[in-house]
Design a protein around this motif. Structure first.
Motif, PDB file in Angstrom:
ATOM      1  N   ILE A 208     -34.054  14.602 115.124  1.00 57.89           N
ATOM      2  CA  ILE A 208     -34.101  14.276 116.543  1.00 57.89           C
ATOM      3  C   ILE A 208     -35.472  14.692 117.068  1.00 57.89           C
ATOM      4  O   ILE A 208     -35.901  15.822 116.867  1.00 57.89           O
ATOM      5  CB  ILE A 208     -32.998  15.000 117.335  1.00 57.89           C
ATOM      6  N   SER A 209     -36.157  13.781 117.734  1.00 61.86           N
ATOM      7  CA  SER A 209     -37.433  14.107 118.356  1.00 61.86           C
ATOM      8  C   SER A 209     -37.334  13.897 119.856  1.00 61.86           C
ATOM      9  O   SER A 209     -36.486  13.143 120.343  1.00 61.86           O
ATOM     10  CB  SER A 209     -38.557  13.231 117.774  1.00 61.86           C
ATOM     11  N   GLY A 210     -38.198  14.577 120.608  1.00 56.46           N
ATOM     12  CA  GLY A 210     -38.248  14.390 122.050  1.00 56.46           C
ATOM     13  C   GLY A 210     -37.218  15.175 122.834  1.00 56.46           C
ATOM     14  O   GLY A 210     -37.014  14.919 124.022  1.00 56.46           O
ATOM     15  N   TRP A 211     -36.576  16.149 122.191  1.00 56.30           N
ATOM     16  CA  TRP A 211     -35.568  16.969 122.887  1.00 56.30           C
ATOM     17  C   TRP A 211     -36.280  17.998 123.757  1.00 56.30           C
ATOM     18  O   TRP A 211     -37.085  18.778 123.270  1.00 56.30           O
ATOM     19  CB  TRP A 211     -34.686  17.673 121.871  1.00 56.30           C
ATOM     20  N   ASN A 212     -35.997  18.001 125.046  1.00 50.83           N
ATOM     21  CA  ASN A 212     -36.561  19.035 125.897  1.00 50.83           C
ATOM     22  C   ASN A 212     -35.569  19.377 127.001  1.00 50.83           C
ATOM     23  O   ASN A 212     -34.434  18.904 126.998  1.00 50.83           O
ATOM     24  CB  ASN A 212     -37.922  18.609 126.462  1.00 50.83           C
TER      25      ASN A 212
ATOM     26  N   GLN B 250     -35.355   4.261 109.852  1.00 53.45           N
ATOM     27  CA  GLN B 250     -34.160   3.946 110.628  1.00 53.45           C
ATOM     28  C   GLN B 250     -34.201   4.783 111.901  1.00 53.45           C
ATOM     29  O   GLN B 250     -34.085   6.010 111.856  1.00 53.45           O
ATOM     30  CB  GLN B 250     -32.903   4.265 109.817  1.00 53.45           C
ATOM     31  N   THR B 251     -34.358   4.139 113.067  1.00 57.27           N
ATOM     32  CA  THR B 251     -34.499   4.890 114.317  1.00 57.27           C
ATOM     33  C   THR B 251     -33.560   4.349 115.384  1.00 57.27           C
ATOM     34  O   THR B 251     -33.121   3.199 115.337  1.00 57.27           O
ATOM     35  CB  THR B 251     -35.947   4.815 114.847  1.00 57.27           C
ATOM     36  N   ALA B 252     -33.281   5.195 116.353  1.00 55.09           N
ATOM     37  CA  ALA B 252     -32.479   4.807 117.517  1.00 55.09           C
ATOM     38  C   ALA B 252     -32.933   5.618 118.703  1.00 55.09           C
ATOM     39  O   ALA B 252     -33.352   6.771 118.569  1.00 55.09           O
ATOM     40  CB  ALA B 252     -30.989   5.042 117.252  1.00 55.09           C
ATOM     41  N   ASN B 253     -32.863   5.040 119.874  1.00 52.55           N
ATOM     42  CA  ASN B 253     -33.176   5.761 121.107  1.00 52.55           C
ATOM     43  C   ASN B 253     -32.057   6.736 121.449  1.00 52.55           C
ATOM     44  O   ASN B 253     -30.885   6.463 121.173  1.00 52.55           O
ATOM     45  CB  ASN B 253     -33.391   4.793 122.257  1.00 52.55           C
ATOM     46  N   LEU B 254     -32.439   7.843 122.068  1.00 53.56           N
ATOM     47  CA  LEU B 254     -31.460   8.874 122.411  1.00 53.56           C
ATOM     48  C   LEU B 254     -31.746   9.370 123.816  1.00 53.56           C
ATOM     49  O   LEU B 254     -32.865   9.783 124.136  1.00 53.56           O
ATOM     50  CB  LEU B 254     -31.575  10.041 121.423  1.00 53.56           C
ATOM     51  N   ASN B 255     -30.743   9.308 124.674  1.00 56.85           N
ATOM     52  CA  ASN B 255     -30.867   9.869 126.014  1.00 56.85           C
ATOM     53  C   ASN B 255     -30.306  11.285 125.986  1.00 56.85           C
ATOM     54  O   ASN B 255     -29.173  11.507 125.567  1.00 56.85           O
ATOM     55  CB  ASN B 255     -30.114   9.030 127.026  1.00 56.85           C
ATOM     56  N   ILE B 256     -31.100  12.238 126.427  1.00 52.40           N
ATOM     57  CA  ILE B 256     -30.756  13.661 126.322  1.00 52.40           C
ATOM     58  C   ILE B 256     -30.611  14.259 127.709  1.00 52.40           C
ATOM     59  O   ILE B 256     -31.480  14.083 128.567  1.00 52.40           O
ATOM     60  CB  ILE B 256     -31.848  14.422 125.545  1.00 52.40           C
TER      61      ILE B 256
ATOM     62  N   SER C  24     -35.334  17.157 135.540  1.00 56.12           N
ATOM     63  CA  SER C  24     -34.647  15.996 136.102  1.00 56.12           C
ATOM     64  C   SER C  24     -33.277  15.786 135.467  1.00 56.12           C
ATOM     65  O   SER C  24     -32.470  15.003 135.957  1.00 56.12           O
ATOM     66  CB  SER C  24     -35.495  14.739 135.904  1.00 56.12           C
ATOM     67  N   GLY C  25     -33.034  16.465 134.367  1.00 57.88           N
ATOM     68  CA  GLY C  25     -31.719  16.386 133.746  1.00 57.88           C
ATOM     69  C   GLY C  25     -31.626  15.421 132.597  1.00 57.88           C
ATOM     70  O   GLY C  25     -30.578  15.305 131.972  1.00 57.88           O
ATOM     71  N   SER C  26     -32.686  14.700 132.294  1.00 60.44           N
ATOM     72  CA  SER C  26     -32.619  13.792 131.157  1.00 60.44           C
ATOM     73  C   SER C  26     -34.009  13.592 130.569  1.00 60.44           C
ATOM     74  O   SER C  26     -35.018  13.786 131.232  1.00 60.44           O
ATOM     75  CB  SER C  26     -32.033  12.444 131.567  1.00 60.44           C
ATOM     76  N   SER C  27     -34.044  13.205 129.329  1.00 54.52           N
ATOM     77  CA  SER C  27     -35.304  12.882 128.665  1.00 54.52           C
ATOM     78  C   SER C  27     -35.022  11.830 127.609  1.00 54.52           C
ATOM     79  O   SER C  27     -33.881  11.657 127.164  1.00 54.52           O
ATOM     80  CB  SER C  27     -35.937  14.125 128.031  1.00 54.52           C
ATOM     81  N   ASN C  28     -36.048  11.121 127.217  1.00 53.87           N
ATOM     82  CA  ASN C  28     -35.906  10.068 126.218  1.00 53.87           C
ATOM     83  C   ASN C  28     -36.371  10.576 124.865  1.00 53.87           C
ATOM     84  O   ASN C  28     -37.512  11.000 124.717  1.00 53.87           O
ATOM     85  CB  ASN C  28     -36.707   8.836 126.629  1.00 53.87           C
ATOM     86  N   GLY C  29     -35.474  10.552 123.918  1.00 53.22           N
ATOM     87  CA  GLY C  29     -35.803  10.984 122.581  1.00 53.22           C
ATOM     88  C   GLY C  29     -35.471   9.907 121.571  1.00 53.22           C
ATOM     89  O   GLY C  29     -35.167   8.770 121.921  1.00 53.22           O
TER      90      GLY C  29
END
Length: 225
Positions: A195-199, A216-222, A203-208
């Motif tokens: 998982i990359s982009g975890w912070n 093999q990749t997928a977008n992740l809302n954190i 604002s309560g959300s970030s895009n990882g």
């Protein structure tokens, strides 16, 4: 017979007892894993005991969490030296919450989950992990990388491994343990994915992203504030 300090507090035979929480058996085999709402716990291993009470965020053990239907486990392996014999000490993966040591080794936590998967093969579980390196004595990243790579290559049985890909379906992960790491331990994940982009964005959300082998990749809302 269960010895003191064992994470799974039930004897193995009792894992075969279904108490209404084999809830994944009712899921459609062809449903995408990304479409399933999965209950999870934060700093999951702290319920099995910690060295300092302020580090405890769960009141239930890993086994009790499994029994109530939890299937995503936030585990924070760092490492520490443990004694093997009178004069020999070796580094061992161990679960922390910040600088607080839990009473659970990484091996014990994973063994607990895989024992439940073996007894309940229609279920699956996800581990989200990171290198918990707040301890000033055990914060060498190369040591952790080596320990984790070795464990996942040699000690985690192949029967429980599954590589991440965005089109994973329920039938692909039944009986498996999908391990997603917020910290890379090798050039490519041995199993599961990174998982990359975890912070902790205010604002309560970030895009990882989640990424596995072969790009093999997928977008992740954190949401983790």
């Amino acid at each position: 017979e269960v010895t003191a300090g064992t994470v799974c507090t039930l004897v193995f035979d009792s894992f075969t007892v279904t108490s209404g929480n084999n809830w994944m058996g009712a899921l459609d085999d062809d449903r995408y894993v990304s479409q399933v709402s999965l209950p999870g716990t934060h700093d999951a291993a702290t319920g099995d005991g910690t060295s300092f009470s302020l580090g405890k965020t769960q009141s239930l053990t890993l086994q009790e969490q499994w029994n109530m239907g939890i299937r995503v486990f936030d585990l924070r392996p760092g490492y520490k030296k443990v004694r093997q014999g009178w004069f020999k000490y070796v580094n061992q993966l161990h679960i922390y919450h910040g600088i607080v040591s839990t009473k659970t080794s990484w091996d014990e936590a994973i063994d607990c989950l895989t024992a439940n998967l073996a007894a309940n093969p229609d279920e699956f579980a996800i581990v989200i992990m990171r290198f918990e390196n707040d301890s000033p004595m055990y914060n060498d990243r190369s040591t952790w990388n080596s320990l984790m790579s070795s464990y996942l290559n040699s000690e985690l049985p192949a029967a429980y491994k599954v590589d991440f890909r965005p089109d994973l379906k329920v039938k692909d992960v039944r009986g498996k343990l999908l391990i997603l790491s917020r910290d890379s331990y090798a050039d490519t994940p041995v199993t599961g994915g990174y998982i990359s982009g975890w912070n902790h964005d205010p604002s309560g959300s970030s895009n990882g992203k989640i990424w596995g082998k072969d790009n093999q990749t997928a977008n992740l809302n954190i949401q983790d504030y």
